[in-house]
Design a protein around this motif. Sequence first.
Motif, PDB file in Angstrom:
ATOM      1  N   ALA A 147     -16.755 -10.810  20.627  1.00 38.90           N
ATOM      2  CA  ALA A 147     -17.549 -10.059  21.621  1.00 38.90           C
ATOM      3  C   ALA A 147     -16.501  -9.442  22.569  1.00 38.90           C
ATOM      4  O   ALA A 147     -16.688  -8.054  22.875  1.00 38.90           O
ATOM      5  CB  ALA A 147     -18.443 -11.066  22.576  1.00 38.90           C
ATOM      6  N   LEU A 148     -15.588  -9.916  22.698  1.00 37.75           N
ATOM      7  CA  LEU A 148     -14.384  -9.241  23.463  1.00 37.75           C
ATOM      8  C   LEU A 148     -13.836  -7.960  22.904  1.00 37.75           C
ATOM      9  O   LEU A 148     -13.662  -6.689  23.381  1.00 37.75           O
ATOM     10  CB  LEU A 148     -13.122 -10.113  23.833  1.00 37.75           C
ATOM     11  N   LEU A 149     -13.648  -8.021  21.478  1.00 41.27           N
ATOM     12  CA  LEU A 149     -13.332  -6.852  20.846  1.00 41.27           C
ATOM     13  C   LEU A 149     -14.351  -5.789  21.040  1.00 41.27           C
ATOM     14  O   LEU A 149     -14.018  -4.533  21.040  1.00 41.27           O
ATOM     15  CB  LEU A 149     -13.103  -7.144  19.368  1.00 41.27           C
ATOM     16  N   ALA A 150     -15.493  -5.981  20.535  1.00 43.65           N
ATOM     17  CA  ALA A 150     -16.566  -5.166  20.789  1.00 43.65           C
ATOM     18  C   ALA A 150     -16.632  -4.394  22.317  1.00 43.65           C
ATOM     19  O   ALA A 150     -16.825  -3.405  22.295  1.00 43.65           O
ATOM     20  CB  ALA A 150     -18.028  -5.764  20.524  1.00 43.65           C
ATOM     21  N   THR A 151     -16.334  -5.311  23.092  1.00 43.65           N
ATOM     22  CA  THR A 151     -16.293  -4.774  24.566  1.00 43.65           C
ATOM     23  C   THR A 151     -15.211  -3.538  24.682  1.00 43.65           C
ATOM     24  O   THR A 151     -15.319  -2.617  25.214  1.00 43.65           O
ATOM     25  CB  THR A 151     -16.328  -5.919  25.626  1.00 43.65           C
ATOM     26  N   PHE A 152     -14.101  -4.076  24.222  1.00 40.57           N
ATOM     27  CA  PHE A 152     -12.942  -3.095  24.304  1.00 40.57           C
ATOM     28  C   PHE A 152     -13.370  -1.893  23.475  1.00 40.57           C
ATOM     29  O   PHE A 152     -12.920  -0.659  23.916  1.00 40.57           O
ATOM     30  CB  PHE A 152     -11.511  -3.816  23.546  1.00 40.57           C
ATOM     31  N   SER A 153     -13.933  -1.849  22.342  1.00 42.84           N
ATOM     32  CA  SER A 153     -14.219  -0.813  21.604  1.00 42.84           C
ATOM     33  C   SER A 153     -15.223   0.164  22.445  1.00 42.84           C
ATOM     34  O   SER A 153     -15.177   1.384  22.455  1.00 42.84           O
ATOM     35  CB  SER A 153     -15.014  -1.229  20.364  1.00 42.84           C
ATOM     36  N   ALA A 154     -16.409  -0.543  22.919  1.00 42.66           N
ATOM     37  CA  ALA A 154     -17.328   0.237  23.849  1.00 42.66           C
ATOM     38  C   ALA A 154     -16.622   0.929  25.095  1.00 42.66           C
ATOM     39  O   ALA A 154     -16.938   1.825  25.377  1.00 42.66           O
ATOM     40  CB  ALA A 154     -18.357  -1.018  24.410  1.00 42.66           C
ATOM     41  N   LEU A 155     -15.684   0.089  25.768  1.00 45.29           N
ATOM     42  CA  LEU A 155     -15.075   0.700  26.768  1.00 45.29           C
ATOM     43  C   LEU A 155     -14.281   2.049  26.214  1.00 45.29           C
ATOM     44  O   LEU A 155     -14.187   3.017  27.165  1.00 45.29           O
ATOM     45  CB  LEU A 155     -14.007  -0.313  27.394  1.00 45.29           C
ATOM     46  N   PHE A 176      -1.948  -2.724  26.902  1.00 46.35           N
ATOM     47  CA  PHE A 176      -2.038  -3.898  25.569  1.00 46.35           C
ATOM     48  C   PHE A 176      -0.754  -4.159  25.141  1.00 46.35           C
ATOM     49  O   PHE A 176      -0.516  -5.477  24.765  1.00 46.35           O
ATOM     50  CB  PHE A 176      -2.644  -2.894  24.645  1.00 46.35           C
ATOM     51  N   ARG A 177       0.197  -3.209  25.086  1.00 45.22           N
ATOM     52  CA  ARG A 177       1.721  -3.703  24.720  1.00 45.22           C
ATOM     53  C   ARG A 177       2.336  -4.897  25.519  1.00 45.22           C
ATOM     54  O   ARG A 177       2.952  -5.652  25.268  1.00 45.22           O
ATOM     55  CB  ARG A 177       2.497  -2.352  24.913  1.00 45.22           C
ATOM     56  N   ASP A 178       2.014  -4.741  26.861  1.00 47.71           N
ATOM     57  CA  ASP A 178       2.356  -5.871  27.847  1.00 47.71           C
ATOM     58  C   ASP A 178       1.701  -7.185  27.389  1.00 47.71           C
ATOM     59  O   ASP A 178       2.403  -8.509  27.563  1.00 47.71           O
ATOM     60  CB  ASP A 178       2.282  -5.548  29.337  1.00 47.71           C
ATOM     61  N   VAL A 179       0.694  -7.084  26.939  1.00 45.72           N
ATOM     62  CA  VAL A 179      -0.282  -8.494  26.815  1.00 45.72           C
ATOM     63  C   VAL A 179      -0.294  -9.003  25.286  1.00 45.72           C
ATOM     64  O   VAL A 179      -0.130 -10.061  25.392  1.00 45.72           O
ATOM     65  CB  VAL A 179      -1.687  -8.139  27.107  1.00 45.72           C
ATOM     66  N   LEU A 180      -0.056  -7.993  24.498  1.00 44.38           N
ATOM     67  CA  LEU A 180      -0.146  -8.694  22.986  1.00 44.38           C
ATOM     68  C   LEU A 180       0.907  -9.553  22.480  1.00 44.38           C
ATOM     69  O   LEU A 180       0.739 -10.452  21.761  1.00 44.38           O
ATOM     70  CB  LEU A 180      -0.218  -7.308  22.165  1.00 44.38           C
ATOM     71  N   PRO A 181       1.998  -9.421  22.842  1.00 43.72           N
ATOM     72  CA  PRO A 181       3.348 -10.414  22.643  1.00 43.72           C
ATOM     73  C   PRO A 181       2.797 -11.921  22.965  1.00 43.72           C
ATOM     74  O   PRO A 181       3.319 -12.670  22.341  1.00 43.72           O
ATOM     75  CB  PRO A 181       4.497  -9.813  23.134  1.00 43.72           C
ATOM     76  N   GLN A 188      -3.730 -10.420  17.553  1.00 43.87           N
ATOM     77  CA  GLN A 188      -3.074  -9.286  17.681  1.00 43.87           C
ATOM     78  C   GLN A 188      -3.672  -8.381  16.397  1.00 43.87           C
ATOM     79  O   GLN A 188      -3.970  -7.300  16.544  1.00 43.87           O
ATOM     80  CB  GLN A 188      -1.458  -9.454  17.315  1.00 43.87           C
ATOM     81  N   ARG A 189      -3.874  -9.098  15.153  1.00 39.73           N
ATOM     82  CA  ARG A 189      -4.814  -8.376  14.293  1.00 39.73           C
ATOM     83  C   ARG A 189      -6.141  -7.825  14.518  1.00 39.73           C
ATOM     84  O   ARG A 189      -6.337  -6.768  14.210  1.00 39.73           O
ATOM     85  CB  ARG A 189      -4.564  -9.201  12.778  1.00 39.73           C
ATOM     86  N   ALA A 190      -6.968  -8.743  15.252  1.00 43.59           N
ATOM     87  CA  ALA A 190      -8.006  -8.333  15.472  1.00 43.59           C
ATOM     88  C   ALA A 190      -8.163  -7.041  16.683  1.00 43.59           C
ATOM     89  O   ALA A 190      -8.954  -6.473  16.401  1.00 43.59           O
ATOM     90  CB  ALA A 190      -8.851  -9.545  15.885  1.00 43.59           C
ATOM     91  N   THR A 191      -7.146  -7.403  17.593  1.00 40.90           N
ATOM     92  CA  THR A 191      -7.313  -6.085  18.529  1.00 40.90           C
ATOM     93  C   THR A 191      -6.844  -5.121  17.828  1.00 40.90           C
ATOM     94  O   THR A 191      -7.141  -4.000  18.418  1.00 40.90           O
ATOM     95  CB  THR A 191      -6.205  -6.945  19.638  1.00 40.90           C
ATOM     96  N   ALA A 192      -5.945  -5.041  16.875  1.00 43.55           N
ATOM     97  CA  ALA A 192      -5.506  -3.759  16.209  1.00 43.55           C
ATOM     98  C   ALA A 192      -6.732  -3.131  15.755  1.00 43.55           C
ATOM     99  O   ALA A 192      -6.602  -1.746  15.834  1.00 43.55           O
ATOM    100  CB  ALA A 192      -4.447  -3.991  15.193  1.00 43.55           C
ATOM    101  N   GLU A 193      -7.784  -3.873  15.480  1.00 46.42           N
ATOM    102  CA  GLU A 193      -8.889  -3.043  14.906  1.00 46.42           C
ATOM    103  C   GLU A 193      -9.493  -2.229  15.816  1.00 46.42           C
ATOM    104  O   GLU A 193     -10.128  -1.215  15.687  1.00 46.42           O
ATOM    105  CB  GLU A 193      -9.807  -3.931  14.258  1.00 46.42           C
ATOM    106  N   ASP A 224       3.774  -6.146  13.408  1.00 48.69           N
ATOM    107  CA  ASP A 224       2.431  -6.348  12.841  1.00 48.69           C
ATOM    108  C   ASP A 224       1.204  -5.600  13.429  1.00 48.69           C
ATOM    109  O   ASP A 224       0.243  -5.189  12.578  1.00 48.69           O
ATOM    110  CB  ASP A 224       2.221  -7.979  12.682  1.00 48.69           C
ATOM    111  N   ALA A 225       1.248  -5.735  14.849  1.00 47.18           N
ATOM    112  CA  ALA A 225       0.061  -5.253  15.546  1.00 47.18           C
ATOM    113  C   ALA A 225       0.110  -3.740  15.037  1.00 47.18           C
ATOM    114  O   ALA A 225      -1.002  -3.068  15.042  1.00 47.18           O
ATOM    115  CB  ALA A 225       0.211  -5.413  16.854  1.00 47.18           C
ATOM    116  N   CYS A 226       1.186  -3.032  15.254  1.00 49.18           N
ATOM    117  CA  CYS A 226       1.073  -1.500  15.199  1.00 49.18           C
ATOM    118  C   CYS A 226       0.764  -1.370  13.683  1.00 49.18           C
ATOM    119  O   CYS A 226      -0.048  -0.205  13.333  1.00 49.18           O
ATOM    120  CB  CYS A 226       2.625  -0.921  15.527  1.00 49.18           C
ATOM    121  N   ALA A 227       1.161  -2.102  12.964  1.00 54.14           N
ATOM    122  CA  ALA A 227       0.805  -1.650  11.381  1.00 54.14           C
ATOM    123  C   ALA A 227      -0.798  -1.747  11.323  1.00 54.14           C
ATOM    124  O   ALA A 227      -1.404  -1.032  10.382  1.00 54.14           O
ATOM    125  CB  ALA A 227       1.761  -2.522  10.526  1.00 54.14           C
ATOM    126  N   TRP A 228      -1.085  -3.071  11.705  1.00 50.12           N
ATOM    127  CA  TRP A 228      -2.643  -3.140  11.574  1.00 50.12           C
ATOM    128  C   TRP A 228      -3.460  -1.851  12.056  1.00 50.12           C
ATOM    129  O   TRP A 228      -4.498  -1.787  11.674  1.00 50.12           O
ATOM    130  CB  TRP A 228      -2.958  -4.469  12.080  1.00 50.12           C
TER     131      TRP A 228
END
Length: 1819
Positions: A147-155, A176-181, A188-193, A224-228
Amino acid sequence: MDSHPEERPAKRFKHQSYVDTLREVHLPSALKQTKFDQDLGETGSHFHEALLHWQELNLAPAFLKFARDADPLSASMPLLVHNWQELVKLWIGALDKSDDEGLKALLDLFQKLAHDLRTTLAPEYPRVLKRLLQLLPRSLAAEALTALLATFSALFKYVLVPSIDSELLQQAWGAFRDVLPQCHPEVQRATAEVWGATLRRLKVSLREDAVRILASSSNEGLGDACAWIFVTACKSVSQTVHTATPSLIAPLVRYHLGSEVPEDSFTLIRRVLTALIHHCKGPEQFSPISDAVVSLFSETVKELDEDKICRILDVVSVVCSVRQGSRMSHKQLSALLAEYATLPLTEKTHASLLRFATSTLTAGEMALWMAHGRKVLERSWERPILGIELTGALSDLSWGGWKLVASSYVSSNTHKLLDSHPARTLELLAALQREKRLSDMDIVWKQRFQTWVEKTFASWEHTEQNIQMLEHVLELSNLLPALPKLLVSIIGETLQAEEPRSEYEATYANSARAKSPEVALDILYDSLKPSLLSHSHVLRLETLRLLTSPLVRGPEGATEVLKKALQAEEVSIDVQGVRERVLRINRLPVVVKDGDQLGAEICARWLIAQLKVNLRPLWSAATSALSVLSSRFGDLVWGLLFQELQDASSATKDAASDPAWVKEGVEEAADDVWEDERSWRDPSAHKVRTALARWLEHSSAEHAIIKSQITGDRFDATTYETQLLGVLEECSSLAEKHNRDLVPYFLSLAGPDAAAKLPRYKLSAWLKLFSKFSNPNALRSTDTMRALYVSLLEHPDRALQRLALSCLLTYKTPALVSHEESLRMLLDETKWRDELTQLDFAQFEAGERAELVNVIIRLLFGMMLERKGRTRGADRRAAILSSLAGCTDEELPLLVDLMLQPIRRERPAQNAEFIICPLPEGISEKQQVGFLTLLGDLLKHLGSRIVSKWPTLLETLLDLVASAQASIDAQRDDNRQDDDAEEDAVAEEEERDIETTSPSRTLRSIRQLGLKRFADFFRAPITYDFSRYLPEAFRACISPRLPSLDLENTQSPSALLDLFHSWTQRSQYAAYLVQYDDRVLPKIYDCLVATNVKPAVISKVFDIVEQLQALSASDATILDTVFKPHVSRLLSNLSTLVTRSKGNAAAVTDVLGRRQIAILSELAPYLSDGVQAKMLLELFSPLLRKPHKTVPEKIKVDMTTILCSLFPLIQDLANAESDTYVKTYSLLSQLFQTLRSRQARIALVKAFTRLAEVQPSIRSLAELMDSLNAYSVKRLEEPDFDRRLEAFTVLNEKLYLSFSCRDWLPVIYNMLSFIQDPLELTIRSNAATALKRFIDFVAEQQGDYEETFLKVLYPGMKNGLRSKTELVRAELLGVLSHAVARCVNIASLQEMRVLLAGGDEEANFFNNIHHVQIHRRTRAIRRLAEYADQGHLRSTTLAEVFIPLVGNYVVSTDVLDHHLVNEAVLAMGQMAKQLNWGAYYALVQRYLKLAKQKDASERVYVRAIVAILDGFHFPMEESVKEDEVVDMAVADAEGSDEAAEGEEVVEGEKKTEANPETLTRIDETPQVTERPASDATKVARIQDAVNSRLLPSLISYLEKRDETEDSLRIPVATGIVQIAKHLPREQRDAQISKLLTVLSQVLRSKSQETRDLARETLCRIAISLGPDYLPLMIREMRAALLRGPHLHVLAYSVHSVLVHITTGDHATTFHTLDDCVNDVAAVSSEVIFGESGKDVQSEGFKTKMREVRSSSSKGVDSFALLAKYITPPKISSLLLPIRNILQETETLKVMQQVEELLRRIASGLNSNAHLVPTETPAS
């Protein structure tokens, strides 16, 4: 049904770890159906629709609060737009407080909000994004994360993308760069989507900026996140790539070409390209990417920038090497290789060119090789090193074009390269030789190569390069026949080396030699002694070979030992050679001659070395051999063993035996790329990179040389040390002899002053050794050793305890030796419980007790520390502590000392005031938890026996709790919320010894366990003065937690609350609640009104209050100092708690509610707030009106007691006209009817008296109530008849004349209660007289009196008529008769005047229904039925008065005259015909319920049901349209009184009277006011009730029976048919089919009586239904009776039905049976000619079933009957079974049967009215 026992049932649940659930998290696909497709109104919003949806599904507290606040702000789209900022603020607040369950709803709602508002949200976008990003590092559940990913996508989709520019994009990615590590890699992989989907949505002009921004972050831990991100953006469905892919890949490659950190950008590109190649199905799908790469390659090559060329070459190499380049087309590969000739051949481009050429050529096919392969190789050989490496790499990769293309270049260039690059060329040739590619070389080439080798190695110089070249030459030895001569000269020169050992240490290119041809053994042996002890098999073997060579001379004995050792060493070290090796080991000591010290030393060293061999069978043989050798050479063996033991213990032996070059060169050149993620890996590319790395490094010879010098033997120092101790154990006498060396060394390792603890396995080995000593008293430091043994007895390891006990027993003290067996049994894993049960401390003698008990306590203490078993040792601790109860009080302190030993090491002694001290360093949290758990068991079993140790235990306990509290306070800076509910759960886990990992979690558990143990001290069955410890306990542990006590105790009672509860158990401790901190009791009381407080907490607080009440009753000091000061706070909170119940009866009648009311009744005298008192009165009033089943009478008594204290505080009660007074007066009056017990009526009279004190106008009435309800003071529960009768006399003679209508109210309710007294005639008659007095007032004055009669008295009398006591009913009927006679203006009574029979007492129904003469009762019931049938009585009157009255006679004929019962049943059926639907349905359900009780009256109840069903009179024949059914709610409202009664089964007293304070004037017309409803809706309502409720319940009753009930329940079927006949055709058929199915199943019964009854019922049903349903009946019977005897029952039953319908008056109705011909003929022919019939005709057939014996004749008769009632067209169908029989057989017996059957058919046809002579069929 087939069964498959071998198949295990499928698991419905499969456990998944948290990481596994994260792997399944993905951004919801955009291809799925959108969530915004539903149609909305003009002002509707998706947000509000979703809000309503989630309110039905989600109960998370944070979400519910948000929903309540947001609902009014978003009811329409304009409101949503107007209030959006407030909504966002509320949403962020809810997000802060929400759990995972609430997050799902909140996040979904924001998606809808973003969809509705779009860019309107832009001002709040940064704050929302920041708050959402704070959720990412949390361990969210998979659904919440989705649900959080879908919210980011909608935003991003609705807010960011429409208004984006490069700066906004940079800011978003920066957040995002500050939080993902901080996030899990899967997160990270899911957020990359999300970012991948965003990249697709960006405009093309912005994509390049986005790619640059993202790629620049790949070196910040986000690779990894950037590649994804790029992989997700490029992937599409069906193994294709997205249309935006070229616009992403091209900028990414350009960024790499100009990147300042090319390593990171190349890794990013490699990962992206690898994943996309795996994703794509083939070259066609991959072409958008490959075309972009080829295009950029062509552009870059033209720029002639070597840096960029190298980078683009590496990118192309990735594309061509992954999956062997299968995603590249031939055209693209050709375009790449076509540019090879233009590429610069420089040192800088060397490696990239090699990778490019190798990967491209291996990716192509033969056409590519022939077209471009030669050109590539020719160009590469222009740079010889590149040509060599490319050729070698292609060979290693098994390139298919090697022989065709590459081999010619090798043969032509070899000799020239041998001169210019000899080492590289030899390496190439060796590699080709390994691949067998040089076998085709011609003889000329081989001769030239042989010449070059001889020339090169003619003069040998010992260098690393020459050694490497020699290694390659050795691999090419098959091509060099003259090589041995060269090797001889090289070896000769090598043997001249001066220092071979130092050379070996320095370099892998080393040599070893012997200086002289003959050497003395003793000289050589000194240098080789360490080698004999080596763990390396090769080194030992070569050493022995050297020492036994002819060049070495030595003594004969030593030489013989060496030879035998060599023979043993040459045996293989494996399972096959172990037996022979063991044999030779055992024989070796025998070879050593006496006095041969050198031979003995060689033998000992070699045997000791066998202990290093990792083969277990050799160890015991070597140990035995060393033991034998030690018997002759003890000092020698001891010296070697002890020295090795010291070396092994210090772990320095063999530590530096390998040179540095061994460790550095062990690993060959390998792939420098390693990926954990599978998507980034590819085996083909890995193979290419590995081959290229080998050739670029050129170290194959070096690795081969190093590898040849590594033995591979592994040395295990730990096992070696254990084996050495095992040898000493075998030679225990030798070890004991040298104890002056051994014991100090052991104490340095394991003694009290040792630097570190000895591991358990080592300590066990040492103890095994010492347990073999025979005279431990003579040991050095024997006292220290003994003390060590004793201390080890308390170790939690059972094996170690056994060894320590064995060591202790070597001292042979009498106290222990005499109980040795018992002590050992205690340590036995299987027998310790039996021994513990038999352990009796009282049997020990005084002289041995001190030492023996000390040992036993220590042993048992160690056993308690074990954590084995399901309960983790809890049951073991309980058993042991119970056994230790046999110790004396002087011996038990040892147990406490053992517990405190690890914790209380350095605490200073305190004799005066107690002060908490910090814990010593080194005490782990696990130790603290263990101590507290064990302390709980100790206090439970032995608490009162160790009082002398309580001070020490209390000090330690408070130190632990204070330390935990301090640590928690220190950690609370970041998070101020201390979740005590979690703390309780943790504490319970710790008590079960479940380990936790979180430090703060364990600290909270220590604090909680500590407080629980503190409470255990107070619960001990002794009194103790704790005042010395409580000030510090409050300061450090209790007072800091008081401010949040009510917040922490919402889910369950905390340990602190439990501690306070323990203080209320004794009067000595109760003062602690107020003595040290006055906030304790107020905070305890505040727990009652805490938000979302659970019942367990409320119950605990009630326990505290009840205990304080009990203590206050016996101790005035506690009352004054503890209880009274805070009672107002308690009353206020209790009132709030009652208010929260909102009059809910369930909240009051449960256990907590009852306790709450009881406590409040005790505290009521302390009330002082009038507003609070009025609020309680309003809350209690509806509860007091509830029936006793809902609110028990005992609770009502407590409430009434509370009311006594409330009345003086309520000012409104002084005003007789106030609404409060009217309601209270009516309430108390009504309670006089419902409350029956002595205690209740006394409390009620007291309350009425208190009300009279406030309102003097009813004082005389209160005195009358007191007299009417007086009880004897002499006898318990007995009324005071004198006072009561006197009051009745006064009331009935003169007092009633002075009453107003209101004054009559409590009198009427009292009389209604008294008139139902089944025992006292005088009470009943006086009550009846009083009621008649009131009725006279009603008849004379009407007005309010008449209203009171209709609302109070009349309903009360109707309820009384339901009484089971006949005398009560008779008295009430007398009153009712008087009312009917006197009240001529009341319509509901006047309709009953007909029952007075015009004043004829002989015919008066009211006088005769209970007459002593039975026949007069019968006539009265008959007259009632007649009047009802004539329509004189309304449905309401019948249902509420006469049906309950007559129902008292519907009982078993065993207890009542059967004529009276029959008349009552008939009258019930007659009255049922006049009832409205609601009352009718209720009547049926009532008797169905009574019939299900299976008592003696069941048969009568069934008859009543049938009579009622026969009286079904509701029209339902017309079908009702669906749109008319919608109005059923309106129809249901019609006659709501009847319907309400109809939906409930009357049980006991039914409360129908209205509240007197709401009395209104009733219309006196006999018609009940009804809401208008159409006839169609009435029919629809009744149809629905009959179909869905009535008929299913009747059929269910018919189905649920056993053999004994069949005769009782089957008659109900006829009644069911009567109802079903009123239904429309379609519904009727369905219900009748169900009924016939049930009845047909009954025919399968084994009971003859049941079958006969079922047949009779079917016959009656057939007559009732008519000829249309006869075929259906027969088909249902055939479906139920299918095989065996059932077929005979079927034929018999069909015949019975046919006979019944064709005889008498029914024959005219069933004159034609054409529809039954096929079924009846088939059934009858089966029992005549079929297998069933043959079985009956066979000899010896016996049966008891009447149907089986006569079925054949019945079948023939059925044929005859059919022939009589069918039409001519059906005759052929009738004869069809006979025709089939004639076709099958011609046997005499069958033909006779056929002849007889045809005769009977002819007889039937002759009587057939449908046949005329001309229609008779021809023969």
